[in-house]
Write a protein that holds these residues in place. Structure first.
Motif, short mmCIF file in Angstrom:
data_model
loop_
_atom_site.label_atom_id
_atom_site.label_comp_id
_atom_site.label_asym_id
_atom_site.label_seq_id
_atom_site.Cartn_x
_atom_site.Cartn_y
_atom_site.Cartn_z
N ILE A 8 15.11 -16.68 24.03
CA ILE A 8 16.53 -17.02 23.85
C ILE A 8 16.66 -17.60 22.44
N ALA A 9 17.35 -16.87 21.57
CA ALA A 9 17.53 -17.31 20.18
C ALA A 9 18.77 -18.19 20.10
N ILE A 10 18.56 -19.48 19.83
CA ILE A 10 19.67 -20.42 19.70
C ILE A 10 19.98 -20.56 18.22
N CYS A 11 21.20 -20.20 17.83
CA CYS A 11 21.58 -20.19 16.41
C CYS A 11 22.76 -21.12 16.20
N SER A 12 22.63 -22.03 15.26
CA SER A 12 23.70 -22.97 14.95
C SER A 12 24.11 -22.81 13.50
N PHE A 13 25.25 -22.15 13.26
CA PHE A 13 25.72 -21.84 11.92
C PHE A 13 27.24 -21.95 11.88
N ILE A 14 27.76 -22.46 10.78
CA ILE A 14 29.21 -22.46 10.62
C ILE A 14 29.73 -21.04 10.78
N SER A 15 29.06 -20.09 10.14
CA SER A 15 29.42 -18.65 10.22
C SER A 15 30.93 -18.48 10.24
N PRO A 16 31.59 -18.73 9.10
CA PRO A 16 33.05 -18.85 9.10
C PRO A 16 33.81 -17.54 9.30
N TYR A 17 33.17 -16.38 9.12
CA TYR A 17 33.89 -15.12 9.15
C TYR A 17 33.62 -14.35 10.44
N ARG A 18 34.68 -13.89 11.09
CA ARG A 18 34.54 -13.11 12.32
C ARG A 18 33.73 -11.85 12.08
N ALA A 19 33.93 -11.22 10.92
CA ALA A 19 33.25 -9.96 10.64
C ALA A 19 31.74 -10.11 10.73
N GLU A 20 31.20 -11.22 10.22
CA GLU A 20 29.75 -11.40 10.23
C GLU A 20 29.25 -11.77 11.63
N ARG A 21 30.02 -12.57 12.35
CA ARG A 21 29.61 -12.86 13.73
C ARG A 21 29.60 -11.58 14.57
N ASP A 22 30.61 -10.74 14.37
CA ASP A 22 30.66 -9.48 15.11
C ASP A 22 29.57 -8.52 14.63
N MET A 23 29.17 -8.63 13.36
CA MET A 23 28.07 -7.82 12.87
C MET A 23 26.79 -8.15 13.64
N VAL A 24 26.52 -9.45 13.85
CA VAL A 24 25.35 -9.85 14.63
C VAL A 24 25.48 -9.36 16.07
N ARG A 25 26.66 -9.47 16.63
CA ARG A 25 26.91 -8.99 17.99
C ARG A 25 26.56 -7.50 18.09
N GLY A 26 26.89 -6.76 17.03
CA GLY A 26 26.64 -5.33 17.05
C GLY A 26 25.17 -4.95 16.94
N LEU A 27 24.31 -5.92 16.60
CA LEU A 27 22.88 -5.63 16.48
C LEU A 27 22.21 -5.52 17.84
N VAL A 28 22.84 -6.08 18.87
CA VAL A 28 22.19 -6.16 20.18
C VAL A 28 23.05 -5.46 21.21
N GLU A 29 22.52 -5.38 22.40
CA GLU A 29 23.22 -4.68 23.47
C GLU A 29 24.33 -5.54 24.06
N GLU A 30 25.21 -4.88 24.81
CA GLU A 30 26.33 -5.57 25.45
C GLU A 30 25.82 -6.73 26.30
N GLY A 31 26.44 -7.90 26.15
CA GLY A 31 26.09 -9.06 26.94
C GLY A 31 24.95 -9.89 26.38
N GLU A 32 24.29 -9.41 25.31
CA GLU A 32 23.14 -10.15 24.76
C GLU A 32 23.54 -11.14 23.67
N PHE A 33 24.78 -11.07 23.21
CA PHE A 33 25.28 -12.00 22.20
C PHE A 33 26.30 -12.91 22.88
N ILE A 34 26.02 -14.19 22.91
CA ILE A 34 26.90 -15.16 23.57
C ILE A 34 27.44 -16.11 22.50
N GLU A 35 28.71 -15.98 22.22
CA GLU A 35 29.34 -16.79 21.18
C GLU A 35 29.83 -18.11 21.78
#
Length: 628
Positions: A527-554
């Protein structure tokens, strides 16, 4: 119908020449097009009456008809006497049909000018005889060259205002040819003219008896453009798979270049699968062969996997297939282009959901052609960039084939077209690197650890409590014998991302790298726990797109900016407000809050431990871990 009859029908139709007019402001582009429409008898009586009325109200030619008003349709254009948008007009002569684009002269409308030039086969570059070759003339000539226009008419306009003097014309032509010698134009045809009075537009003018070349219309009617596309390799981008019943499967589209005949061997560019052309079908019946510009449906002798976006070619003339390439990029959006940010791409009929500019090699000063260092591209700027796409694409170099060498970039959220690109060469052919199969994968490693791997992504403003809550979650999961790895925004900047600053481009790259690392951690079954301001939706969604459905929990750690400023645990807000820190999120840089996070933590009046419990409970409910 036999082949000869088919050919006879094809030659009976008039071909179309697509050209643009460009040049400096007030050089007479719109007037020239208006004159062409008028002298070609393409203006109706009611239009002439309206033009006469508009000439009195908006005209700049005294008592004469102001032909520019036929083209400058926007009220702002008429009031200012300039062209802002791209105006398209169609007209015909007995020998040819024409589509002309009147493009703006101001530098801030470079994207409009590029839009008009992208489909043009010829450019009419106007030069005011009184002013000669200007910076705008050079800028538009460079853009025309960059966009693949190879035929240029140098229209030395307003020759009447210099008393039709030959020496003025010769000097301007000499200056232009000397400048344009490195732009790669196939032909440069200079013509002295007066758009206002019609000199050398439709007919040769007695005022320039020293000029022995063609008038503009004669040249436009006679230049051979179509043979250039016929001489290129065969390219057929599949637009639609036509399957009306079980007995018919055809591939519909328009031949982009070259020609093909029944019985010819073809190959699917991306897969390399071969077959032969069985039929070339059209609404009016089958053809024996098809050539550039023909809209047809091709059926094949074999059942092979072909879909929309595939390109059919001859086996000996395959296009490039790559997932990384170099390209000139014209940026067309108010929001800057940032390397690493995810965009959608469209190359011909191919749609790629995810891709990005990975590096800007240089930005081009369109006035001087100087190469400048750049980390982003702003509106109307042109850069030479490296591009990566999520899937391999088939293409030719733009200078070889404009139809298969160009692309557009699309904002994935607004669906706006934000950039236009011209491919130069592949950087990494897709066939050179393949995924190495692994015997032990993510599922096996996760089963060993009795958990479902995921990326638990904490986002929020500085001081919101992300790191505190993420650390407590990590402790609680560790106490439950769960396998985790915590990535914190500050910690990774001491090592992996120590070379990055806090500009928008660096922030995007920061999250891109962290996202790739988080995916590797998750692939190990953790379980990768990531703590980042990550201010832009585009980049958060980019990370979401790297993994399968349900594997990215915002996880949105929602703390109002006023509370974050009050807490200010690191003293950063006070420094940002005093100007000691630039590009600080929430002060002089934006934060784009999640619109639909999987977990929403409102921190006011809540303790971090309780919020951490809420996160653990949510993981249990999602089946990531089992309750103890």
């Amino acid at each position: 119908m036999d082949t000869d009859a088919i050919k006879g029908l094809g030659t009976a139709e008039k071909d179309q020449l697509r050209f643009i007019t460009c040049g400096s402001v007030d050089d007479g582009k719109s007037t020239l097009i208006g004159r062409l429409l008028h002298d070609s008898k393409m203006i109706y009586e009611d239009q002439m009456q309206a033009l006469a009325r508009d000439s009195v109200k908006h005209g700049t030619t005294g008592n004469d008809i102001d032909f520019a008003l036929l083209v400058d349709g926007l009220e702002a254009e008429r009031e200012q006497g300039i062209t802002i948008d791209v105006a398209y007009r169609f007209f015909n002569t007995p020998r040819r049909s024409f589509m002309v684009a009147d493009t703006p002269g101001h530098e801030q409308y470079t994207r409009n000018m590029a839009t008009g030039a992208s489909n043009a086969q010829l450019a009419v570059i106007l030069i005011d005889a009184r002013k000669g070759v200007l910076v705008q003339t050079k800028r538009h000539s460079f853009i025309c060259s960059l966009l693949g226009i190879r035929h240029v008419v140098v229209a030395v306009n307003k020759i009447d205002l210099v008393d039709y003097r030959k020496e003025v014309f010769d000097r301007i032509v000499g200056d232009y040819v000397a400048f344009a010698s490195t732009l790669g134009f196939t032909s440069i045809v200079p013509i002295p003219m007066s758009a206002r009075y019609g000199d050398n537009i439709i007919n040769r003018s007695g005022n320039t008896d020293w000029y022995h070349g063609p008038c503009l219309m004669d040249y436009l009617e006679s230049i051979d453009i179509e043979s250039e596309m016929q001489g290129l390799p065969f390219r057929f981008p599949v637009q639609w798979v036509n399957r009306p019943n079980l007995d018919f499967r055809g591939y519909a589209g328009t031949v982009a270049s070259g020609h093909i005949a029944v019985g010819d061997e073809i190959v699917v560019a991306a897969s390399g699968r071969n077959s032969r052309v069985k039929r070339i079908a059209t609404y009016d019946g089958d053809l024996a062969q098809a050539e550039a510009g023909d809209a047809v449906t091709i059926t094949l002798a074999d059942e092979i996997d072909i879909g929309r976006g595939d390109i059919l070619a001859r086996p000996t003339e395959r296009p490039e297939v790559a997932d990384q390439f170099a390209a000139h990029l014209i940026w067309m959006d108010q929001e800057a282009m940032v390397p690493g940010r995810s965009y959608a791409f469209r190359i011909g009929t191919q749609s790629i959901a995810t891709g990005s500019v990975t590096h800007i090699k240089h930005k081009i000063d369109v006035n001087t052609r100087e190469h400048l260092a750049a980390t982003t591209l702003g509106l109307n700027e042109i850069g030479f960039c490296n591009v990566a796409t999520a899937l391999p694409v088939s293409f030719d170099a733009y200078e070889v084939n404009r139809r298969t060498g160009s692309f557009i970039m699309i904002d994935r959220y607004t669906n706006r077209t934000v950039g236009a690109g011209l491919i130069t060469f592949p950087l990494r052919r897709a066939t050179n690197i393949a995924w190495q199969p692994l015997s032990v994968g993510k599922a096996e490693r996760a089963e060993l650890k009795h958990q479902k791997p995921c990326i638990l992504w904490f986002t929020g403003l500085s001081g919101a409590g992300k790191s505190t809550i993420a650390n407590i979650v990590d402790q609680k999961l560790f106490a439950m014998s769960r396998h985790t790895m915590l990535l914190d925004g500050d910690n990774v900047r001491h090592g992996l991302n120590r070379d990055l600053g806090f500009t928008e481009a660096d922030r995007v790259e920061n999250i891109r790298r962290v996202g790739e690392v988080a995916k590797l951690i998750m692939d190990a079954g953790l379980i990768a726990i990531c703590s980042f301001i990550s201010p832009y939706r585009a980049e958060r969604d980019m990370v979401r797109g790297l993994v399968e459905e349900g594997e990215f929990i915002e996880v949105f750690v929602d703390t109002p900016i006023e509370e974050c400023v009050r807490r200010d645990p690191k003293g950063l807000y006070s420094k940002a407000k005093s100007g000691k820190i630039k590009n600080f999120t929430g002060i002089d840089a934006p934060y784009e809050a999640p619109t639909g996070p999987e977990i929403h933590l409102k921190t006011i009046a809540q303790q971090p431990a309780q919020l951490a419990d809420d996160v653990v409970k949510a993981l249990i409910e999602r089946g990531v871990i089992a309750a103890i």
